[in-house]
Design an enzyme around this catalytic site. Structure first.
Site, PDB file in Angstrom:
ATOM      1  N   HIS A  36      82.532   3.600 -13.147  1.00  0.00           N
ATOM      2  CA  HIS A  36      83.228   4.530 -14.048  1.00  0.00           C
ATOM      3  C   HIS A  36      82.940   4.182 -15.519  1.00  0.00           C
ATOM      4  CE1 HIS A  36      86.877   7.440 -14.281  1.00  0.00           C
ATOM      5  NE2 HIS A  36      86.098   7.573 -15.343  1.00  0.00           N
ATOM      6  N   GLU A  79      89.262   3.686  -7.059  1.00  0.00           N
ATOM      7  CA  GLU A  79      88.586   2.787  -8.004  1.00  0.00           C
ATOM      8  C   GLU A  79      89.481   1.596  -8.287  1.00  0.00           C
ATOM      9  OE1 GLU A  79      87.460   5.145 -11.401  1.00  0.00           O
ATOM     10  OE2 GLU A  79      86.361   6.569 -10.159  1.00  0.00           O
ATOM     11  N   ARG A 100      85.365  13.218 -11.314  1.00  0.00           N
ATOM     12  CA  ARG A 100      86.365  12.390 -10.660  1.00  0.00           C
ATOM     13  C   ARG A 100      86.010  12.296  -9.183  1.00  0.00           C
ATOM     14  NH1 ARG A 100      87.507  10.866 -15.008  1.00  0.00           N
ATOM     15  NH2 ARG A 100      89.541  10.857 -16.055  1.00  0.00           N
TER      16      ARG A 100
HETATM   17  C1  DGY Z   1      87.948  10.001 -19.255  1.00  0.00           C
HETATM   18  O1  DGY Z   1      88.076   9.878 -20.474  1.00  0.00           O
HETATM   19  O2  DGY Z   1      88.601  10.802 -18.593  1.00  0.00           O
HETATM   20  C2  DGY Z   1      86.983   9.076 -18.599  1.00  0.00           C
HETATM   21  O3  DGY Z   1      86.644   9.463 -17.323  1.00  0.00           O
HETATM   22  C3  DGY Z   1      87.564   7.701 -18.569  1.00  0.00           C
HETATM   23  O4  DGY Z   1      88.650   7.716 -17.682  1.00  0.00           O
END
Ligand code: DGY
Length: 328
Positions: free
Chosen positions: A285, A266, A237
């Protein structure tokens, strides 16, 4: 009577049909201002929610007094106020496992792309600037045999370790909450402190979840500890990293490059300094974003939600302390 479910992520026709067979479904097509308005209008009758990429805080949850279960189409649950959900006795589920391998593939794609300068050099070819054999100015660095440092040795960390160890012969070091003897035995990995890892690893890969403890974990001090040859990869993240400190480290070439799939905000601002840097590979992402995996995640979320609404324990319950009391 069928339960009321609000879905705020587009599902395949097959999954939508499965959900509709068991529940009254309201689909919110997107999270634009108009979509958010429709979501707010639908929340008062919702007993189940299914979606992703929406910060579900107390303010939104208060609009849904009948809510029993939330099924996130993600493994990360940093978008949810888990304490408040639990206080309200709302079951939260996520979609682990099904995205592990795909997300590790993304991590390795970023490792290879940054080390071998794939995007930068492919752009040069496309721009018609490949006019003679390339020389040292455009050389990359090896991946095989280099030290892979993984911060956060969960499922995705292990899948990355597997690729590094068996695929690329990389010595492996890792840092996590506690040592993992099984991982050490399988990948000949060595547990070390965060500081040691930052100093020793050629590739520093973040695979840990965003929590109050990991927020801002990698800042100016941590970038100072890395070496000019280090390559930094983030598939966890954005908020685990102080983005300003990272930009400075990249601009001043305190580290060689960064492969980033996640950002503090994002979508990434179009005028982010990161996009001016040729030693950055930025992806939107896409950790789990393949047709197969996104469908598997959505299926997992539908299964979780239908189980919860039927009074059964969802396979991937995030707040297990609510079980079995929550079933009543
Ligand atoms: C998750 O599944 O957490 C991925 O990062 C997509 O948000």
């Amino acid at each position: 009577m069928k339960k009321q479910v609000v879905v705020y992520k587009k599902l395949s026709p097959e999954l939508m049909a499965r959900l509709q067979a068991q529940a009254e479904v309201t689909l919110i097509e997107d999270l634009s201002p108009a979509g958010m308005q429709r979501l707010r209008q639908a929340l008062p009758r919702a007993q189940g929610l299914l979606g992703a990429s929406l910060r579900l805080d107390a303010e939104l949850l208060d609009l849904a007094p009948q809510l029993e279960a939330v099924a996130s189409v993600s493994v990360g649950v940093d978008n949810y106020d888990i304490d408040y959900l639990s206080q309200r006795r709302i079951l939260l589920s996520n979609t682990p496992d099904v995205l592990t391998e795909t997300t590790a593939d993304t991590g390795f794609a970023l490792i290879l792309a940054t080390a071998r300068r794939v995007v930068e050099l492919a752009t040069l070819v496309r721009a018609g600037q490949w006019n003679s054999n390339i020389g040292p100015r455009h050389f990359g660095s090896d991946v095989h045999g280099k030290t892979l440092g993984i911060i956060g040795m969960g499922r995705i960390g292990e899948a990355l370790a597997q690729r590094g160890h068996f695929g690329f012969g990389m010595p492996l070091i890792y840092h996590s909450n506690s040592p993992k003897p099984a991982v050490e035995a399988r990948f000949n990995a060595r547990y070390c402190s965060l500081e040691q890892l930052l100093q020793e690893a050629d590739f520093i890969c973040l695979t840990l979840p965003l929590t109050a403890q990991t927020h801002g974990l990698i800042g100016a001090r941590e970038f100072e500890l890395m070496r000019p040859e280090s390559i930094f990869i983030n598939i966890s993240r954005g908020k685990v990293v102080d983005e300003g400190a990272m930009i400075e480290a990249l601009q001043q070439r305190k580290i060689r490059a960064a492969g980033l799939d996640v950002f503090e905000r994002e979508p990434l601002d179009h005028d982010s300094p990161l996009l001016q840097l040729d030693n950055v590979v930025a992806t939107p992402h896409i950790g789990s974003a393949t047709h197969e995996t996104r469908e598997a995640m959505a299926r997992c979320a539908v299964d979780n939600l239908l189980a919860a609404l039927a009074g059964q324990r969802p396979a991937n319950l995030v707040n297990p302390q609510l079980w079995p009391q929550a079933a009543g």
